[in-house]
Design a protein around this motif. Sequence first.
Motif, short mmCIF file in Angstrom:
data_model
loop_
_atom_site.label_atom_id
_atom_site.label_comp_id
_atom_site.label_asym_id
_atom_site.label_seq_id
_atom_site.Cartn_x
_atom_site.Cartn_y
_atom_site.Cartn_z
N GLU A 63 0.82 -1.20 0.00
CA GLU A 63 0.00 0.00 0.00
C GLU A 63 0.86 1.26 0.00
OE1 GLU A 63 -2.62 -0.38 3.33
OE2 GLU A 63 -4.00 -1.69 2.24
N GLU A 64 1.93 1.27 0.75
CA GLU A 64 2.84 2.42 0.80
C GLU A 64 3.54 2.61 -0.55
OE1 GLU A 64 3.69 4.92 2.97
OE2 GLU A 64 1.84 4.22 3.93
N LYS B 67 0.94 4.04 -3.05
CA LYS B 67 0.33 5.31 -2.67
C LYS B 67 0.65 6.44 -3.65
CE LYS B 67 -0.39 8.26 1.31
NZ LYS B 67 -0.08 8.51 2.70
#
Length: 106
Positions: free
Chosen positions: A10-11, A14
């Motif tokens: 997810e990071e 992003k």
Amino acid sequence: MASENLSVLEETLKPFYQRASQAEERLARLEATLAAKKGHPADSANQDYSELINEIQSKLKDTCAEMVLEQEKNKKLAAENAKLQYRIHHLVQAVRDADDKLEKKS
């Protein structure tokens, strides 16, 4: 460990989500601007100019084709003219030679 991998993923994604979101916003603004311009009276004038330009280009193309045909006719006529001048030159020379022979006999 799976949740940790999900968090890292997810990071990582992003910035891509942010860029995609910004691109969607820009696209929406562009579509709105385009929609506003389509209803604008100048759009009709631009279409008229476009049609006029297309008509002029078509006439120019036809005229160019006609010019090429006329140039070909001109070349043929010039060649025929050169042949006729050659024949005239020899006919005149033949008449002069015949006149000279008549004068010598007289």
